[in-house]
Structure formats: C-alpha cells, structure tokens
Design a protein around this motif. Structure first.
Motif, mmCIF file in Angstrom:
data_model
loop_
_atom_site.group_PDB
_atom_site.id
_atom_site.type_symbol
_atom_site.label_atom_id
_atom_site.label_comp_id
_atom_site.label_asym_id
_atom_site.label_seq_id
_atom_site.Cartn_x
_atom_site.Cartn_y
_atom_site.Cartn_z
ATOM 1 N N PHE A 177 40.064 20.055 40.501
ATOM 2 C CA PHE A 177 41.246 20.596 41.164
ATOM 3 C C PHE A 177 42.184 21.249 40.159
ATOM 4 N N TYR A 178 42.397 20.606 39.018
ATOM 5 C CA TYR A 178 43.332 21.139 38.023
ATOM 6 C C TYR A 178 42.797 22.427 37.408
ATOM 7 N N VAL A 179 41.499 22.471 37.113
ATOM 8 C CA VAL A 179 40.917 23.680 36.525
ATOM 9 C C VAL A 179 40.939 24.831 37.531
ATOM 10 N N SER A 180 40.729 24.531 38.814
ATOM 11 C CA SER A 180 40.779 25.589 39.829
ATOM 12 C C SER A 180 42.163 26.222 39.923
ATOM 13 N N ILE A 181 43.198 25.462 39.560
ATOM 14 C CA ILE A 181 44.559 26.000 39.567
ATOM 15 C C ILE A 181 44.846 26.766 38.277
ATOM 16 N N GLN A 182 44.397 26.212 37.153
ATOM 17 C CA GLN A 182 44.721 26.808 35.866
ATOM 18 C C GLN A 182 43.888 28.050 35.551
ATOM 19 N N PHE A 183 42.647 28.083 35.999
ATOM 20 C CA PHE A 183 41.751 29.190 35.653
ATOM 21 C C PHE A 183 41.214 29.811 36.939
ATOM 22 N N ASP A 184 41.648 31.029 37.225
ATOM 23 C CA ASP A 184 41.196 31.750 38.409
ATOM 24 C C ASP A 184 40.184 32.815 37.966
ATOM 25 N N PRO A 185 38.896 32.659 38.282
ATOM 26 C CA PRO A 185 37.901 33.646 37.840
ATOM 27 C C PRO A 185 38.197 35.058 38.337
ATOM 28 N N MET A 186 38.702 35.186 39.570
ATOM 29 C CA MET A 186 38.995 36.515 40.110
ATOM 30 C C MET A 186 40.117 37.179 39.331
ATOM 31 N N GLU A 187 41.149 36.410 39.006
ATOM 32 C CA GLU A 187 42.253 36.969 38.222
ATOM 33 C C GLU A 187 41.788 37.359 36.827
ATOM 34 N N GLN A 188 40.940 36.533 36.224
ATOM 35 C CA GLN A 188 40.420 36.846 34.894
ATOM 36 C C GLN A 188 39.568 38.107 34.936
ATOM 37 N N ALA A 189 38.755 38.243 35.975
ATOM 38 C CA ALA A 189 37.910 39.433 36.096
ATOM 39 C C ALA A 189 38.753 40.691 36.290
ATOM 40 N N GLU A 190 39.822 40.600 37.078
ATOM 41 C CA GLU A 190 40.697 41.754 37.298
ATOM 42 C C GLU A 190 41.413 42.143 36.015
ATOM 43 N N ASN A 191 41.818 41.172 35.216
ATOM 44 C CA ASN A 191 42.475 41.488 33.942
ATOM 45 C C ASN A 191 41.527 42.203 32.982
ATOM 46 N N MET A 192 40.267 41.727 32.933
ATOM 47 C CA MET A 192 39.288 42.400 32.080
ATOM 48 C C MET A 192 39.036 43.825 32.569
ATOM 49 N N LYS A 193 38.945 43.999 33.879
ATOM 50 C CA LYS A 193 38.705 45.327 34.452
ATOM 51 C C LYS A 193 39.864 46.269 34.151
ATOM 52 N N LYS A 194 41.083 45.736 34.182
ATOM 53 C CA LYS A 194 42.270 46.554 33.942
ATOM 54 C C LYS A 194 42.269 47.140 32.531
ATOM 55 N N TYR A 195 41.787 46.375 31.564
ATOM 56 C CA TYR A 195 41.797 46.830 30.174
ATOM 57 C C TYR A 195 40.436 47.366 29.712
ATOM 58 N N GLY A 196 39.553 47.632 30.675
ATOM 59 C CA GLY A 196 38.280 48.245 30.345
ATOM 60 C C GLY A 196 37.244 47.296 29.795
ATOM 61 N N GLY A 197 37.382 46.001 30.075
ATOM 62 C CA GLY A 197 36.427 45.026 29.583
ATOM 63 C C GLY A 197 35.403 44.659 30.638
ATOM 64 N N PHE A 198 34.231 44.275 30.190
ATOM 65 C CA PHE A 198 33.183 43.870 31.122
ATOM 66 C C PHE A 198 32.223 42.938 30.399
ATOM 67 N N ILE A 199 31.538 42.112 31.180
ATOM 68 C CA ILE A 199 30.507 41.217 30.658
ATOM 69 C C ILE A 199 29.167 41.934 30.773
ATOM 70 N N PRO A 200 28.423 42.064 29.678
ATOM 71 C CA PRO A 200 27.138 42.777 29.740
ATOM 72 C C PRO A 200 26.226 42.199 30.812
ATOM 73 N N GLY A 201 25.718 43.100 31.670
ATOM 74 C CA GLY A 201 24.810 42.689 32.729
ATOM 75 C C GLY A 201 25.489 42.423 34.054
ATOM 76 N N PHE A 202 26.829 42.519 34.105
ATOM 77 C CA PHE A 202 27.566 42.247 35.351
ATOM 78 C C PHE A 202 28.609 43.337 35.553
ATOM 79 N N ARG A 203 28.689 43.817 36.777
ATOM 80 C CA ARG A 203 29.648 44.856 37.114
ATOM 81 C C ARG A 203 31.055 44.270 37.109
ATOM 82 N N PRO A 204 32.060 45.062 36.724
ATOM 83 C CA PRO A 204 33.444 44.576 36.767
ATOM 84 C C PRO A 204 33.869 44.235 38.192
ATOM 85 N N GLY A 205 34.828 43.329 38.312
ATOM 86 C CA GLY A 205 35.332 42.950 39.620
ATOM 87 C C GLY A 205 34.712 41.668 40.137
#
Length: 439
Positions: free
Chosen positions: A332-360
């Motif tokens: 429960f605490y990690v689900s509040i502190q770390f939001d994967p969707m928010e992290q993915a949007e931040n990476m997309k905003k600055y042009g970052g991506f994980i190799p092998g996976f589309r941004p977003g």
C-alpha cells in the motif's frame, strides 16, 4: 563510513549540521527522562519492573520501543514521535482517496507546505487522544496491569495537566524532527526513533549477559550480527532499469543522447510498514483495556480473543496478523509513493524511454510488473525480519531472545536509518568536494 564522518567534521558547514543534529538528539533524550507532573514515580517504577517481567512484558517492550523507554515512564516526551508518523501516513493515504489532497501533491512545494501544515494539526489531535488514553489507563491501574493507579491523585486537574504536558512534548518532538530534517543531517523523525532504540541497547545487552548463560549470550549476539549483515545486504540491493534519452536541440545546444538507469530498491517501502503494523497491533489491546470492566477483566468474547491471540507476541495469531499487516502496508505504501504511470509520463516528457518498450502506458505497465515482483521479495523480507524474534519467543516460551533492542524490528530500523544517514553525509561531501569535469 568512518572516513566519511571524519571528512564531514573537517568541513565547516557539515560540522555545524552534525553538531546541530546531535544537540537536538541529546535534548530529545533528556526530555524523555523528565517526569510529567502528577505521576507517582516510586509506584510507577515498582509496577514497571513487575510488568516487564510478566507474561505481558514483551508487549510492553514493543510499545516502549519507539519512545526509547519514555512511554511507560510517563515522561514529558512519553508520546514521542508516533503521532507525527501516524499523521504523515494518514495524510499520504488521503492523497489517494480525496481529490483535494491529490491536487495539493501535484502543486509542488506550495502544496507540500499545506500538506505539512495539515499533518501538524492532525499530529496534535492524535497526541491528545493518545495521551488521554494512556493517562486513563494509568489512572485505572491498567497501563501496567497491576491494578494500582500510578498517579499522585485522581483529580480531573491532575489528569488534564498530564495530558497537556504530554501533548506539548509530542509537539516539541515533532519540531525537533523537522528542524533536523531542514537544518541538520538525515531524516529527523527516523533519527529520533534511532536514538530512542540505541539508548536502550547497552542496558538490554547487560540484562541478557546477566540473566542468560554465556552460550545463550553468544548465540543472541551472533543472531544479531547475522540480521545486521542480511539487512545491510538487502537494503543496498536494487534493480537498475536502463533508460535512454533521445537527442534533442534546445537553441544551439544538444541535450540527451545519454544512457542512465532507474534504480528500484528491493525494500522500496523502507521501515514504514513495520512501524505502522507495530502500532496497529497494540490498538486492540488498548481498546480492550479502556472498555473492559476492571472488576471482571476477562468478560466478553472480544477480550478473550485479544488476550489469547493478539496480546501475546509469541502466539501464532499475533505472528500471522503482524506478518500480514507488514506485507499489506508494504504494497500500500509503495503504491502511494511510486506511481509507474507518473514515472513513465515524466520520462516521456524529457525524451526518455526504456529499450524495448514504447513510451507511455507500455513503459508504465513494465515498471509496475518489475516493481510488483521486487516488492514481493521486499515485503517478505520485512515480515520475516520483524517476526523472527516472535517465532523464537514462541519456541522458547518467553526466553531472553526477545529483548526488543536486539529484535528484528529494532535492528531493521537502526541499520536502515544508519545507512540512509551515511549516504546523505557522503552525498553532501561529494557536492562540496566535486572539482569539475575539466580538472
């Protein structure tokens, strides 16, 4: 670690921060020994010695753990830091269920300031409730289970005075913690808990040595050493997810084109799940003591269930519930502190991506998948470390292995806080001693 501390004391600014932190910790420990007005201390100490040697002694040790021995002595800082920690967790949980707090979280520094203010107000309210409950138990003779009041008199004025003093003490401890975080080194709240636990280690070590054989003392010390090694090893473990940033032109400058990584710790939740689960485990016993009839303490099925299964840290029921709560709060605490969707949007905003996976969304799904797998192991690790002494207690039928400063929860908190503080000192040293890339 020692070289980092020596280097820190050589730096003028860091030395001031370290001395400021140590000064507030010393003040906190002094306040934990100052008696509250209206408490009969000879009677309290006599009842405390009896309670800690009884079958319920392990529960009292657990309650006393986070206040560094101040709670059961009804000192000025008896409530300690727990109201602030509970209030902080509640406010963080509200960011999920109440849109207003979710909006405050997204506003940045100004929103965080408002949430901090609300946390302070909630801390005062929780401190009043907790101090009132403790004083009521002390007045009825149920705080330590001896049936005798440990107050000088039972007047309303005396009880209100103790409640006000304890609430003011909780507010001052909260202020100490915030000052350490803002102007000192490390997380203030964690360091205050660390100081309370560390203050009890020498006395408990001597107690084990005097009351146990040399073989048992050596076995306890060996088990503590193994727990410390395991905690250090896992706390340092992390999964590094590679992240690439595409090249982009801003004016005449080119940015990006670099490869870095996103670190996901094995124990992403820290010690918060253990602290919160420990606090919740005492609530049923506290409610039972407040509502039960002093003349017939065993009346009612609820009281029988609590006293038989939840009140005894060595019982199977206590171990199972405690373990389940730790795993639940870890997720429960990690689900509040770390939001994967928010992290993915931040990476997309600055042009970052994980190799092998589309941004977003594909990136968010991958991050969530990896985080859940890591968190499974991390939550099991937290639960096992925390309940291991309770299992030994159940096997040993109340042996000396459950001295709380040497238990899994205390060692976990002390090692985690120590590692985090040393990392912050090293980070500040690196910032001050960085000579630049051209040198």
């Amino acid at each position: 670690m020692l070289s980092a501390l020596v280097s820190a004391f050589k730096d003028v600014d860091l030395r001031k921060k370290l001395l400021f932190t140590l000064g507030l910790v010393v003040l906190y420990r002094i306040g934990a020994q100052i008696p509250s007005p209206g408490v009969d201390y000879p009677e309290l100490h006599s009842a405390l010695d009896t309670a800690l040697s009884s079958e319920q002694g392990q529960l009292y040790s657990l309650v006393n753990l986070f206040s560094g021995g101040a709670l059961l002595q009804l000192s000025v800082f008896a409530i300690g830091i727990m109201p602030y920690i509970t209030a902080s967790i509640i406010v963080q949980l509200l960011t999920v269920v109440i849109p207003y707090y979710e909006q405050l979280k997204k506003e940045g520094q100004s929103g965080q300031a408002k949430m901090t203010q609300h946390t302070r107000y909630l801390t005062i309210g929780l401190a009043v409730l907790q101090s009132a409950g403790i004083v009521a138990l002390a007045q009825r003779g149920q705080l330590l289970g001896n049936g005798q009041s440990v107050l000088v008199d039972d007047s309303i004025f005396t009880m209100i005075t103790i409640i006000v003093v304890m609430t003011a003490g909780a507010a001052m401890v909260m202020w100490f913690g915030e000052l350490i975080t803002d102007r000192g080194v490390g997380n203030g709240m964690s360091l205050l808990i660390f100081a309370g636990i560390a203050a009890r280690v020498p006395a408990e070590g001597v107690n084990i040595y005097q009351n146990a054989s040399s073989i048992k003392f050596a076995a306890v010390m060996g088990a503590v050493l193994l727990i410390i090694v395991a905690v250090v090893f896992i706390e340092q473990g992390q999964r590094r997810i590679p992240v690439q940033y595409a090249k982009r032109m801003v004016g005449r400058r080119q940015y990006g084109g670099t490869t870095t990584y996103l670190p996901l710790k094995v124990n992403q939740a820290g010690v918060i799940p253990v602290i919160f689960a420990s606090s919740l485990m005492y609530i049923p016993t506290l409610i039972t003591q407040l509502v039960q009839d002093p003349n017939d303490p065993g009346s009612g099925w609820w009281q029988e269930v609590v006293m038989s299964h939840i009140n005894d840290p060595g019982s199977i029921g206590y171990i199972v519930v405690y373990f389940a709560l730790i795993i639940f709060f870890a997720y429960f605490y990690v689900s509040i502190q770390f939001d994967p969707m928010e992290q993915a949007e931040n990476m997309k905003k600055y042009g970052g991506f994980i190799p092998g996976f589309r941004p977003g969304r594909p990136t968010a799904q991958y991050l969530g998948y990896v985080l859940n797998r890591i968190l499974l192991f991390g939550s099991l690790y937290l639960g096992i470390i925390a309940v291991l002494p309770n299992i030994f207690l159940d096997m040993g039928q109340g042996g000396d292995v459950q001295n709380m400063p040497f238990g899994g929860t205390a060692v976990l908190i002390m090692v985690s806080v120590g590692l985090d503080t040393v990392k912050q000192i090293e980070a500040q040293l690196m910032q001050r001693n960085y000579d630049g890339i051209l040198r």
